[in-house]
Design a protein around this motif. Structure first.
Motif, PDB file in Angstrom:
ATOM      1  N   SER A 153      38.063 -23.608  15.251  1.00 45.42           N
ATOM      2  CA  SER A 153      38.538 -24.540  14.240  1.00 45.42           C
ATOM      3  C   SER A 153      39.748 -25.279  14.792  1.00 45.42           C
ATOM      4  O   SER A 153      40.450 -24.795  15.659  1.00 45.42           O
ATOM      5  CB  SER A 153      38.912 -23.800  12.949  1.00 45.42           C
ATOM      6  N   GLY A 154      39.980 -26.443  14.276  1.00 45.49           N
ATOM      7  CA  GLY A 154      41.144 -27.199  14.740  1.00 45.49           C
ATOM      8  C   GLY A 154      40.812 -28.660  14.874  1.00 45.49           C
ATOM      9  O   GLY A 154      39.834 -29.135  14.326  1.00 45.49           O
ATOM     10  N   PRO A 155      41.574 -29.437  15.564  1.00 45.90           N
ATOM     11  CA  PRO A 155      42.665 -29.071  16.462  1.00 45.90           C
ATOM     12  C   PRO A 155      43.960 -28.780  15.710  1.00 45.90           C
ATOM     13  O   PRO A 155      44.204 -29.300  14.638  1.00 45.90           O
ATOM     14  CB  PRO A 155      42.833 -30.295  17.337  1.00 45.90           C
ATOM     15  N   PHE A 156      44.763 -27.920  16.307  1.00 49.78           N
ATOM     16  CA  PHE A 156      46.080 -27.577  15.795  1.00 49.78           C
ATOM     17  C   PHE A 156      47.128 -28.036  16.793  1.00 49.78           C
ATOM     18  O   PHE A 156      46.867 -28.079  17.992  1.00 49.78           O
ATOM     19  CB  PHE A 156      46.215 -26.060  15.601  1.00 49.78           C
ATOM     20  N   LYS A 157      48.292 -28.392  16.290  1.00 49.43           N
ATOM     21  CA  LYS A 157      49.392 -28.802  17.160  1.00 49.43           C
ATOM     22  C   LYS A 157      50.343 -27.624  17.341  1.00 49.43           C
ATOM     23  O   LYS A 157      50.756 -26.997  16.368  1.00 49.43           O
ATOM     24  CB  LYS A 157      50.149 -29.983  16.559  1.00 49.43           C
ATOM     25  N   VAL A 158      50.683 -27.316  18.584  1.00 48.71           N
ATOM     26  CA  VAL A 158      51.597 -26.218  18.886  1.00 48.71           C
ATOM     27  C   VAL A 158      53.019 -26.670  18.576  1.00 48.71           C
ATOM     28  O   VAL A 158      53.468 -27.701  19.062  1.00 48.71           O
ATOM     29  CB  VAL A 158      51.482 -25.797  20.366  1.00 48.71           C
ATOM     30  N   VAL A 159      53.724 -25.908  17.751  1.00 46.66           N
ATOM     31  CA  VAL A 159      55.089 -26.234  17.373  1.00 46.66           C
ATOM     32  C   VAL A 159      56.076 -25.496  18.262  1.00 46.66           C
ATOM     33  O   VAL A 159      57.032 -26.071  18.760  1.00 46.66           O
ATOM     34  CB  VAL A 159      55.350 -25.880  15.892  1.00 46.66           C
ATOM     35  N   ASN A 160      55.834 -24.187  18.470  1.00 51.16           N
ATOM     36  CA  ASN A 160      56.779 -23.371  19.207  1.00 51.16           C
ATOM     37  C   ASN A 160      56.002 -22.330  19.998  1.00 51.16           C
ATOM     38  O   ASN A 160      55.070 -21.737  19.493  1.00 51.16           O
ATOM     39  CB  ASN A 160      57.740 -22.687  18.226  1.00 51.16           C
ATOM     40  N   VAL A 161      56.400 -22.118  21.251  1.00 44.19           N
ATOM     41  CA  VAL A 161      55.789 -21.095  22.086  1.00 44.19           C
ATOM     42  C   VAL A 161      56.846 -20.054  22.395  1.00 44.19           C
ATOM     43  O   VAL A 161      57.867 -20.361  23.001  1.00 44.19           O
ATOM     44  CB  VAL A 161      55.246 -21.693  23.402  1.00 44.19           C
ATOM     45  N   SER A 162      56.613 -18.830  21.932  1.00 43.27           N
ATOM     46  CA  SER A 162      57.570 -17.753  22.180  1.00 43.27           C
ATOM     47  C   SER A 162      56.844 -16.426  22.088  1.00 43.27           C
ATOM     48  O   SER A 162      55.821 -16.324  21.403  1.00 43.27           O
ATOM     49  CB  SER A 162      58.705 -17.799  21.169  1.00 43.27           C
ATOM     50  N   PRO A 163      57.362 -15.396  22.769  1.00 43.10           N
ATOM     51  CA  PRO A 163      56.709 -14.093  22.637  1.00 43.10           C
ATOM     52  C   PRO A 163      56.833 -13.529  21.226  1.00 43.10           C
ATOM     53  O   PRO A 163      55.940 -12.893  20.735  1.00 43.10           O
ATOM     54  CB  PRO A 163      57.435 -13.209  23.650  1.00 43.10           C
ATOM     55  N   GLY A 195      58.311 -14.796  17.248  1.00 43.79           N
ATOM     56  CA  GLY A 195      58.845 -15.954  16.536  1.00 43.79           C
ATOM     57  C   GLY A 195      58.879 -15.735  15.042  1.00 43.79           C
ATOM     58  O   GLY A 195      58.699 -14.638  14.535  1.00 43.79           O
ATOM     59  N   LEU A 196      59.146 -16.802  14.303  1.00 42.05           N
ATOM     60  CA  LEU A 196      59.183 -16.744  12.852  1.00 42.05           C
ATOM     61  C   LEU A 196      57.766 -16.670  12.304  1.00 42.05           C
ATOM     62  O   LEU A 196      56.799 -16.891  13.010  1.00 42.05           O
ATOM     63  CB  LEU A 196      59.912 -17.981  12.310  1.00 42.05           C
ATOM     64  N   ARG A 197      57.639 -16.382  11.028  1.00 40.00           N
ATOM     65  CA  ARG A 197      56.329 -16.201  10.416  1.00 40.00           C
ATOM     66  C   ARG A 197      55.792 -17.505   9.840  1.00 40.00           C
ATOM     67  O   ARG A 197      55.521 -17.596   8.655  1.00 40.00           O
ATOM     68  CB  ARG A 197      56.400 -15.144   9.322  1.00 40.00           C
ATOM     69  N   ILE A 198      55.633 -18.548  10.663  1.00 45.28           N
ATOM     70  CA  ILE A 198      55.016 -19.779  10.174  1.00 45.28           C
ATOM     71  C   ILE A 198      53.498 -19.594  10.223  1.00 45.28           C
ATOM     72  O   ILE A 198      52.843 -19.501   9.214  1.00 45.28           O
ATOM     73  CB  ILE A 198      55.452 -20.988  11.021  1.00 45.28           C
ATOM     74  N   PHE A 199      52.950 -19.499  11.420  1.00 42.21           N
ATOM     75  CA  PHE A 199      51.523 -19.243  11.612  1.00 42.21           C
ATOM     76  C   PHE A 199      51.382 -18.780  13.047  1.00 42.21           C
ATOM     77  O   PHE A 199      51.142 -19.581  13.948  1.00 42.21           O
ATOM     78  CB  PHE A 199      50.710 -20.505  11.324  1.00 42.21           C
ATOM     79  N   LYS A 200      51.601 -17.485  13.291  1.00 47.29           N
ATOM     80  CA  LYS A 200      51.567 -16.956  14.643  1.00 47.29           C
ATOM     81  C   LYS A 200      50.135 -16.663  15.043  1.00 47.29           C
ATOM     82  O   LYS A 200      49.342 -16.185  14.247  1.00 47.29           O
ATOM     83  CB  LYS A 200      52.384 -15.666  14.749  1.00 47.29           C
ATOM     84  N   VAL A 201      49.837 -16.932  16.327  1.00 46.15           N
ATOM     85  CA  VAL A 201      48.482 -16.748  16.834  1.00 46.15           C
ATOM     86  C   VAL A 201      48.554 -16.073  18.191  1.00 46.15           C
ATOM     87  O   VAL A 201      49.421 -16.400  19.003  1.00 46.15           O
ATOM     88  CB  VAL A 201      47.770 -18.114  16.974  1.00 46.15           C
ATOM     89  N   ASN A 202      47.658 -15.141  18.438  1.00 45.13           N
ATOM     90  CA  ASN A 202      47.528 -14.531  19.750  1.00 45.13           C
ATOM     91  C   ASN A 202      47.028 -15.581  20.739  1.00 45.13           C
ATOM     92  O   ASN A 202      46.120 -16.347  20.437  1.00 45.13           O
ATOM     93  CB  ASN A 202      46.547 -13.358  19.664  1.00 45.13           C
ATOM     94  N   GLY A 203      47.605 -15.614  21.933  1.00 38.98           N
ATOM     95  CA  GLY A 203      47.234 -16.610  22.929  1.00 38.98           C
ATOM     96  C   GLY A 203      45.797 -16.510  23.400  1.00 38.98           C
ATOM     97  O   GLY A 203      45.227 -17.481  23.909  1.00 38.98           O
ATOM     98  N   GLN A 204      45.163 -15.336  23.251  1.00 35.06           N
ATOM     99  CA  GLN A 204      43.770 -15.193  23.665  1.00 35.06           C
ATOM    100  C   GLN A 204      42.808 -15.847  22.670  1.00 35.06           C
ATOM    101  O   GLN A 204      41.648 -16.068  22.992  1.00 35.06           O
ATOM    102  CB  GLN A 204      43.415 -13.707  23.812  1.00 35.06           C
ATOM    103  N   ARG A 205      43.273 -16.142  21.455  1.00 36.97           N
ATOM    104  CA  ARG A 205      42.423 -16.774  20.450  1.00 36.97           C
ATOM    105  C   ARG A 205      42.550 -18.287  20.457  1.00 36.97           C
ATOM    106  O   ARG A 205      41.974 -18.959  19.604  1.00 36.97           O
ATOM    107  CB  ARG A 205      42.802 -16.256  19.062  1.00 36.97           C
ATOM    108  N   VAL A 206      43.300 -18.842  21.394  1.00 37.98           N
ATOM    109  CA  VAL A 206      43.589 -20.272  21.422  1.00 37.98           C
ATOM    110  C   VAL A 206      43.113 -20.853  22.746  1.00 37.98           C
ATOM    111  O   VAL A 206      43.222 -20.223  23.788  1.00 37.98           O
ATOM    112  CB  VAL A 206      45.115 -20.504  21.266  1.00 37.98           C
ATOM    113  N   LYS A 207      42.532 -22.065  22.686  1.00 36.36           N
ATOM    114  CA  LYS A 207      42.197 -22.777  23.919  1.00 36.36           C
ATOM    115  C   LYS A 207      42.594 -24.243  23.762  1.00 36.36           C
ATOM    116  O   LYS A 207      42.717 -24.756  22.645  1.00 36.36           O
ATOM    117  CB  LYS A 207      40.715 -22.647  24.262  1.00 36.36           C
ATOM    118  N   ASN A 208      42.802 -24.901  24.881  1.00 35.98           N
ATOM    119  CA  ASN A 208      43.277 -26.287  24.869  1.00 35.98           C
ATOM    120  C   ASN A 208      42.223 -27.218  24.277  1.00 35.98           C
ATOM    121  O   ASN A 208      41.028 -27.053  24.483  1.00 35.98           O
ATOM    122  CB  ASN A 208      43.616 -26.750  26.286  1.00 35.98           C
TER     123      ASN A 208
END
Length: 118
Positions: free
Chosen positions: A81-91, A93-106
């Motif tokens: 689903s998407g596309p989504f825009k990446v707001v912040n990349v950090s190990p 972070g705050l609880r906006i909408f955190k996603v595991n990096g393995q579930r995301v692709k460019n």
């Protein structure tokens, strides 16, 4: 018909035999432990080799894998689903909408509707 075992009444010889048996058993346990260690290291190497290293920056467009699809399978349902825009990349972070990096692709398409994801 019936075979009788000889009873060893020599305590020193019996004690030495028992100690050698215990040492052999301990050595067997040690080799088994080493082989499981080697197996675990090998399986970790194989698993880590398959993990893709992905670098995301703020502002990138990404697709998100729909993990709930396995609960309700369907031939025509989209897995991403998407596309989504990446707001912040950090190990962490705050609880906006955190996603595991393995579930995301460019996302390599054009700019369309964007959602925010951290």
């Amino acid at each position: 018909m019936w075979a009788l075992k000889k009873l060893n009444l020599d305590w020193a010889e019996a004690a030495n035999l028992r100690l050698t048996q215990l040492n052999e058993m301990e050595e067997f346990h040690f080799h088994a432990y080493e082989s499981t260690d080697v197996y675990k290291e090998r399986m970790k190497f194989v698993h880590d080799k398959k993990i893709l290293k992905r670098e995301f920056k703020s502002g990138d467009l990404v697709f998100l894998f729909n993990s709930r699809l396995k609960l309700f399978p369907g031939k025509l349902k989209l897995k991403w689903s998407g596309p989504f825009k990446v707001v912040n990349v950090s190990p962490f972070g705050l609880r906006i909408f955190k996603v595991n990096g393995q579930r995301v692709k460019n996302y390599l398409g054009t700019d369309g509707e964007k959602h925010l994801v951290e």
